[in-house]
Design an enzyme around this catalytic site. Structure first.
Site, PDB file in Angstrom:
ATOM      1  N   GLU A   9     -13.078  60.676  -9.957  1.00  0.00           N
ATOM      2  CA  GLU A   9     -13.857  59.476  -9.620  1.00  0.00           C
ATOM      3  C   GLU A   9     -13.321  58.345 -10.490  1.00  0.00           C
ATOM      4  OE1 GLU A   9     -18.036  60.507 -10.486  1.00  0.00           O
ATOM      5  OE2 GLU A   9     -17.234  62.541 -10.473  1.00  0.00           O
ATOM      6  N   ARG A  53     -15.776  59.578  -1.108  1.00  0.00           N
ATOM      7  CA  ARG A  53     -16.971  58.743  -1.216  1.00  0.00           C
ATOM      8  C   ARG A  53     -16.578  57.411  -1.848  1.00  0.00           C
ATOM      9  NH1 ARG A  53     -21.842  59.481  -5.519  1.00  0.00           N
ATOM     10  NH2 ARG A  53     -23.257  57.918  -4.692  1.00  0.00           N
ATOM     11  N   TYR A  55     -18.373  53.787  -3.146  1.00  0.00           N
ATOM     12  CA  TYR A  55     -19.669  53.128  -3.365  1.00  0.00           C
ATOM     13  C   TYR A  55     -19.596  52.101  -4.480  1.00  0.00           C
ATOM     14  CZ  TYR A  55     -20.254  56.719  -7.032  1.00  0.00           C
ATOM     15  OH  TYR A  55     -20.090  57.543  -8.122  1.00  0.00           O
ATOM     16  N   ASP A  57     -20.985  51.058  -7.839  1.00  0.00           N
ATOM     17  CA  ASP A  57     -21.672  51.699  -8.956  1.00  0.00           C
ATOM     18  C   ASP A  57     -22.406  50.639  -9.779  1.00  0.00           C
ATOM     19  OD1 ASP A  57     -22.426  53.902 -10.396  1.00  0.00           O
ATOM     20  OD2 ASP A  57     -20.660  53.950 -11.661  1.00  0.00           O
ATOM     21  N   GLU A  63     -16.531  52.209  -6.910  1.00  0.00           N
ATOM     22  CA  GLU A  63     -16.096  53.532  -7.363  1.00  0.00           C
ATOM     23  C   GLU A  63     -15.600  54.328  -6.174  1.00  0.00           C
ATOM     24  OE1 GLU A  63     -17.731  57.512  -9.660  1.00  0.00           O
ATOM     25  OE2 GLU A  63     -18.364  55.543 -10.326  1.00  0.00           O
ATOM     26  N   THR A  66     -12.559  60.984  -4.967  1.00  0.00           N
ATOM     27  CA  THR A  66     -11.673  61.678  -4.027  1.00  0.00           C
ATOM     28  C   THR A  66     -12.423  62.809  -3.329  1.00  0.00           C
ATOM     29  OG1 THR A  66     -10.943  63.386  -5.601  1.00  0.00           O
ATOM     30  CG2 THR A  66      -9.668  61.324  -5.549  1.00  0.00           C
ATOM     31  N   TRP A 419     -22.138  65.508  -0.400  1.00  0.00           N
ATOM     32  CA  TRP A 419     -21.099  66.503  -0.722  1.00  0.00           C
ATOM     33  C   TRP A 419     -21.366  67.856  -0.070  1.00  0.00           C
ATOM     34  CZ3 TRP A 419     -16.817  64.475  -2.315  1.00  0.00           C
ATOM     35  CH2 TRP A 419     -16.827  63.323  -3.097  1.00  0.00           C
TER      36      TRP A 419
END
Length: 452
Positions: A9, A53, A55, A57, A63, A66, A419
């Protein structure tokens, strides 16, 4: 664990320079960046067709996490795909600004500190078995993680009361404890919050938050690859020398401020060792381990680069890894620039250069200008990175998520994913729970897709 799930991340720094009257706050800039995401995802927190993902943060930091990868080269490829996706959002946002008559440039930096001294992170995720003793894992890992920056730091010019110094790590100044369940207030080396994003009876997710964000593909390969080898040794019960540090937090700063790797840090048993000695100990154990157990092409490449980097630090011959290790590449770039213009390390122009190394815009960022010139080594090809923007890894759970998202979007179906869950928001609220991150084929998901 012979086959491991990895994830990275990366939080990105955002800034905007304005030439006109109108100025935007970081929040507004982030909204421009994410406008396209919100328009098709109805949220600033979305999962993509490649299983990743994306988004916004805390503190307006975009952010990118992977998708689940089961080999390190694929992980590097998907991390770079995240950079390309964000670069696309940046170009789009600048175009929108121009259309609205706002004269400004948006910058996205893949680094870990801003000019105000705030820190944001690169978090590494490693799937480990639930049965192992997590405490022992942390004990053996912490001395490795504290000294690992000497081989995989991103480098930074730090302004101190005694003048400017070049540090090997960006994140080291912002780590306050060894093991903790918080990630932002007190930044630990290993985060223990127990969220496996998988079957909690079988798996645990090791969440390492001490590392720097890397521009260099080879540095990223070494960072994750070496950590994986150390984990594999611990899991196999390899007997390790006790290198526990008396004060890991003081040690991490001392190591960061020492480019020679020779400064000695105190161990818990009263002895002293340098970061070079500690890393050499882990490397020799890892080499023996791979010799005994056999290793693939990736682990041999990791071992070779690990050894060569330690050799470069020990001899002071940094040219040995100038094309492969972030902090060295950047240091040499800064030194050439300083010589050319006769500048002190504390010069604002040097600080600007330091930052520009991390600019993800390929026509502007200094790392990418070096890459274009063929001055840095690669792990992934541009074609593979381009593919990874829309195609998930094919051997992990990410494939199921990516396929589900692609089909639902094509059929214009309303859906929710995270997830582990895939859910169709229809009357039946059909949901599939995917608890095994290694599983890339699942009849239940096929059925869910077929029923759209």
């Amino acid at each position: 664990m012979d086959r491991r799930i990895f994830g990275l991340e990366n939080e990105y720094g955002v800034t905007c320079t304005f030439r006109g009257q109108r100025r935007l706050s970081p929040d507004e800039v982030a909204r421009y960046l994410f406008r396209r995401v919100v328009s098709w995802g109805r949220s600033s927190n979305v999962f993509l067709r490649n299983g990743a993902r994306l988004y916004l943060d805390v503190g307006s930091h975009p952010e990118y996490a992977t998708p689940e990868c089961d080999n390190v080269v694929e992980l590097v490829t998907h991390d770079k795909a995240g950079e390309r996706i964000l670069e696309g959002l940046l170009v789009d946002a600048e175009k929108r600004l121009r259309e609205e008559g706002i004269a400004g440039d948006i910058y996205l930096f893949k680094n870990n500190t801003d000019s105000a001294g705030n820190s944001y992170g690169c978090h590494e995720n490693y799937l480990v078995g639930r049965h192992g003793e997590f405490g022992r894992l942390a004990d053996v890992l912490i001395p490795f993680l504290v000294t690992r920056q000497i081989v995989c730091g991103a480098g930074k010019v730090l302004q101190t009361p005694r003048g400017a110094v070049y540090c090997v790590s960006q994140r080291a100044e912002h780590i306050w404890e060894g093991v903790s369940s918080a990630t932002t207030r007190s930044r630990p080396i290993i985060n223990t919050r127990d969220e496996p994003h998988a079957d909690a009876e079988r798996f645990r997710r090791l969440h390492v938050i001490v590392g720097d964000s890397n521009m260099s593909e080879t540095t990223m390969l070494l960072k994750v690859g070496a950590t994986d080898l150390v984990l594999r040794m611990i899991e196999a019960g390899t007997v390790m020398r006790d290198l526990s540090l008396e004060n890991p937090i003081r040690a991490i700063r001392e190591v960061s401020h020492d480019m020679t790797g020779r400064r000695r840090v105190r161990l818990a048993n009263g002895r002293e060792a340098s970061s070079l000695e500690i890393q050499q100990e882990y490397l020799s154990k890892a080499r023996d381990f791979v010799d005994r157990r056999g290793g693939d092409e990736i682990s041999h490449r990791v071992l070779e680069l690990w050894e060569r980097t330690l050799n470069a630090v020990e001899t002071g011959n940094l040219d040995l890894v100038a094309r492969e290790i972030d902090w060295v590449t950047k240091y040499q770039l800064i030194e050439r620039y300083r010589k050319k213009y006769d500048l002190p390390l504390s010069s604002p122009r040097v600080a600007q250069l330091d930052l520009a190394y991390h600019d993800v815009h390929r026509r502007r960022g200094l790392f990418y200008l070096l890459q274009k010139r063929g001055a840095v080594e690669r792990v992934a090809s541009d074609l593979k990175i381009f593919e990874a923007k829309s195609v998930p890894p094919q051997t992990t759970r990410a494939r199921l998520r990516g396929e589900f998202i692609r089909k639902a979007q094509e059929k214009r179906r309303d859906f929710t994913v995270d997830w582990v869950h895939l859910k169709l928001n229809d009357q039946a609220q059909r949901t599939v729970l995917c608890k095994d991150p290694f599983r890339s084929v699942d009849e239940r998901v096929d059925k869910l897709i077929a029923g759209m």
